[in-house]
Design an enzyme around this catalytic site. Structure first.
Site, PDB file in Angstrom:
ATOM      1  N   ASP A 105      -1.784  -0.594   7.357  1.00  0.00           N
ATOM      2  CA  ASP A 105      -1.154  -1.294   6.336  1.00  0.00           C
ATOM      3  C   ASP A 105      -1.949  -2.530   6.150  1.00  0.00           C
ATOM      4  O   ASP A 105      -2.025  -2.970   4.985  1.00  0.00           O
ATOM      5  CB  ASP A 105       0.377  -1.488   6.734  1.00  0.00           C
ATOM      6  CG  ASP A 105       1.037  -0.334   7.400  1.00  0.00           C
ATOM      7  OD1 ASP A 105       0.464   0.902   7.089  1.00  0.00           O
ATOM      8  OD2 ASP A 105       2.150  -0.629   8.185  1.00  0.00           O
ATOM      9  N   HIS A 129       0.408   8.599  10.700  1.00  0.00           N
ATOM     10  CA  HIS A 129       0.577   8.631  12.141  1.00  0.00           C
ATOM     11  C   HIS A 129      -0.699   9.068  12.964  1.00  0.00           C
ATOM     12  O   HIS A 129      -0.832   9.597  13.956  1.00  0.00           O
ATOM     13  CB  HIS A 129       1.779   9.607  12.645  1.00  0.00           C
ATOM     14  CG  HIS A 129       3.120   8.782  12.563  1.00  0.00           C
ATOM     15  ND1 HIS A 129       3.319   7.783  13.397  1.00  0.00           N
ATOM     16  CD2 HIS A 129       4.144   8.824  11.858  1.00  0.00           C
ATOM     17  CE1 HIS A 129       4.731   7.200  12.842  1.00  0.00           C
ATOM     18  NE2 HIS A 129       5.015   7.948  11.923  1.00  0.00           N
ATOM     19  N   GLY A 182       8.691   1.587   2.725  1.00  0.00           N
ATOM     20  CA  GLY A 182       7.389   2.205   3.431  1.00  0.00           C
ATOM     21  C   GLY A 182       6.338   2.024   2.405  1.00  0.00           C
ATOM     22  O   GLY A 182       5.070   2.500   2.489  1.00  0.00           O
ATOM     23  N   ARG A 190       0.772  -1.285   0.041  1.00  0.00           N
ATOM     24  CA  ARG A 190       0.012  -0.148   0.185  1.00  0.00           C
ATOM     25  C   ARG A 190       0.928   1.264   0.087  1.00  0.00           C
ATOM     26  O   ARG A 190       2.122   1.135   0.495  1.00  0.00           O
ATOM     27  CB  ARG A 190      -0.678  -0.069   1.325  1.00  0.00           C
ATOM     28  CG  ARG A 190      -0.264   0.288   2.564  1.00  0.00           C
ATOM     29  CD  ARG A 190      -0.170   1.581   2.977  1.00  0.00           C
ATOM     30  NE  ARG A 190       0.565   1.902   4.267  1.00  0.00           N
ATOM     31  CZ  ARG A 190       1.962   2.133   4.357  1.00  0.00           C
ATOM     32  NH1 ARG A 190       2.449   2.253   3.152  1.00  0.00           N
ATOM     33  NH2 ARG A 190       2.470   2.184   5.444  1.00  0.00           N
TER      34      ARG A 190
HETATM   35  C1  GLA Z   1       3.820   2.482   9.830  1.00  0.00           C
HETATM   36  C2  GLA Z   1       2.503   1.710  10.700  1.00  0.00           C
HETATM   37  C3  GLA Z   1       1.158   2.226  10.538  1.00  0.00           C
HETATM   38  C4  GLA Z   1       0.985   3.632  10.418  1.00  0.00           C
HETATM   39  C5  GLA Z   1       2.440   4.474   9.730  1.00  0.00           C
HETATM   40  C6  GLA Z   1       2.088   6.024   9.958  1.00  0.00           C
HETATM   41  O1  GLA Z   1       3.612   2.239   8.283  1.00  0.00           O
HETATM   42  O2  GLA Z   1       2.915   0.454  10.368  1.00  0.00           O
HETATM   43  O3  GLA Z   1       0.442   1.589  11.201  1.00  0.00           O
HETATM   44  O4  GLA Z   1       1.036   4.172  11.909  1.00  0.00           O
HETATM   45  O5  GLA Z   1       3.677   3.835  10.166  1.00  0.00           O
HETATM   46  O6  GLA Z   1       1.173   6.592   9.650  1.00  0.00           O
END
Ligand code: GLA
Length: 332
Positions: free
Chosen positions: A146, A17, A102, A10
């Site tokens: 995610d 956050h 990411g 994704r």
């Molecule tokens: C990571 C975490 C998610 C989310 C993002 C920030 O990807 O796995 O749960 O908190 O950081 O948005």
């Protein structure tokens, strides 16, 4: 029994956050993802990877997933520990996702493993299971975004995700824009401790003003500790940016949508402090590129990728991502 399962990665477009405080996010499942092909039998999950070294060998009654080796086997073990399958699996993992950029390669692996092992849960329950697997495997107290994006992706649509209610509402991505992720070159060591610290700071702010999801900018402005105040301000303004971005997108005002992304980046950099000079510089470079409406760091921060909203003809090198359907069993 032969099985083949696919789970997408994704990209989060805006709403960063916020998931761990039950807030709003706007990810989309992408066309890149992880496939597992195998044979369900025995009492061990044994997977080779086409992309990562070593082999994951996990007994179906594994107790401590965080001890599995090599590192990627922990995510497999996390799912096995949470799912408790009655039959094992022998097979192969392959992925078209970049690892550590990411784009949620770990969530894609978890969801693909769960489906390959016969998980038969509703989308939210499956995402929750895989989130617990991630937490146990990595020690990062992540939110649900995610895993839920990977499970609940919709072809052609961004996903308005309410992480408190755990609901997903698809919003079509207009054809006049495209989403591109550009790697910063900084491998994202989502420093488990920094993520946990941010999460704890949000919890401390909530102890003072109540759920950040319902708080106003004025309310969080009254938080005594300046660091907690900034962390909370990021979350409150970021929740608002999800709605503002969707409204701009739906009215075809891509310049305003882009401005929302840039405001999100500045907030992550200044208030939440999860950016790096490399990410800041990449955002600035993209913003100076013709056809780029806006850009921001995406994912947990501390490295990884920047996401940009661009005109389809823009000359931006990166992963041109298409909003895609969620995880599925292709065979079995
Ligand atoms: C990571 C975490 C998610 C989310 C993002 C920030 O990807 O796995 O749960 O908190 O950081 O948005």
């Amino acid at each position: 029994m032969s099985v083949r399962a696919f789970a997408p990665g994704r990209v989060n477009v805006i709403g960063e956050h916020t998931d761990h405080t039950g807030g709003l996010a706007l990810p989309m499942a992408v066309q890149l993802g992880t496939t597992i092909t195998g044979e369900r039998a025995g009492e061990v999950v044994r997977l080779r990877s086409a992309d990562e070294p070593g082999e994951a060998v996990v007994p179906i009654d594994v107790v401590d997933p965080s001890a599995a080796e090599p590192g990627w086997a922990r995510y497999v073990a996390g799912v096995v520990a949470e799912l408790r399958p009655v039959v094992g699996l022998t097979g192969e993992v392959s992925t078209t996702l970049p690892v550590g950029a990411g784009l949620s390669s770990s969530a894609a692996l978890e969801v693909a493993v769960a489906l390959a092992l016969g998980a038969d849960a509703e989308p939210v329950a499956l995402a929750r299971l895989c989130r617990r697997a991630e937490q146990r495997a990595s020690g990062v107290p992540c939110g649900i975004m995610d895993q839920l994006a990977s499970v609940a992706g919709v072809d052609g649509s961004l996903l308005v995700m309410d992480c408190g209610a755990e609901t997903v509402t698809p919003v079509p991505l207009p054809e006049e824009v495209a989403v591109v992720a550009v790697h910063s070159g900084q491998s994202r060591s989502l420093a488990a401790s920094a993520y946990a610290e941010r999460r704890a700071q949000c919890a401390a702010a909530e102890a003072e003003v109540g759920p950040l999801r319902d708080a106003t900018v004025a309310e969080v402005g009254a938080i005594v500790d300046p660091v907690l105040r900034r962390r909370a301000r990021h979350v409150v303004t970021e929740n608002a940016r999800v709605g503002a971005f969707v409204a701009a997108l739906q009215s075809g005002d891509f310049a305003s949508a882009g401005e929302v992304l840039v405001a999100g980046h500045r907030s992550l950099a200044d208030d939440f402090e999860v950016s790096t000079p490399v990410l800041d510089e990449l955002v600035d470079r993209l913003l100076a590129t013709p056809g780029v409406h806006g850009a921001r760091l995406t994912g947990g921060g501390f490295g990884g990728a920047v996401v940009a909203l661009v005109a389809p003809g823009a000359s931006v090198e990166g992963w041109w991502l298409r909003p895609s359907a969620g995880a599925r069993l292709l065979e079995g």
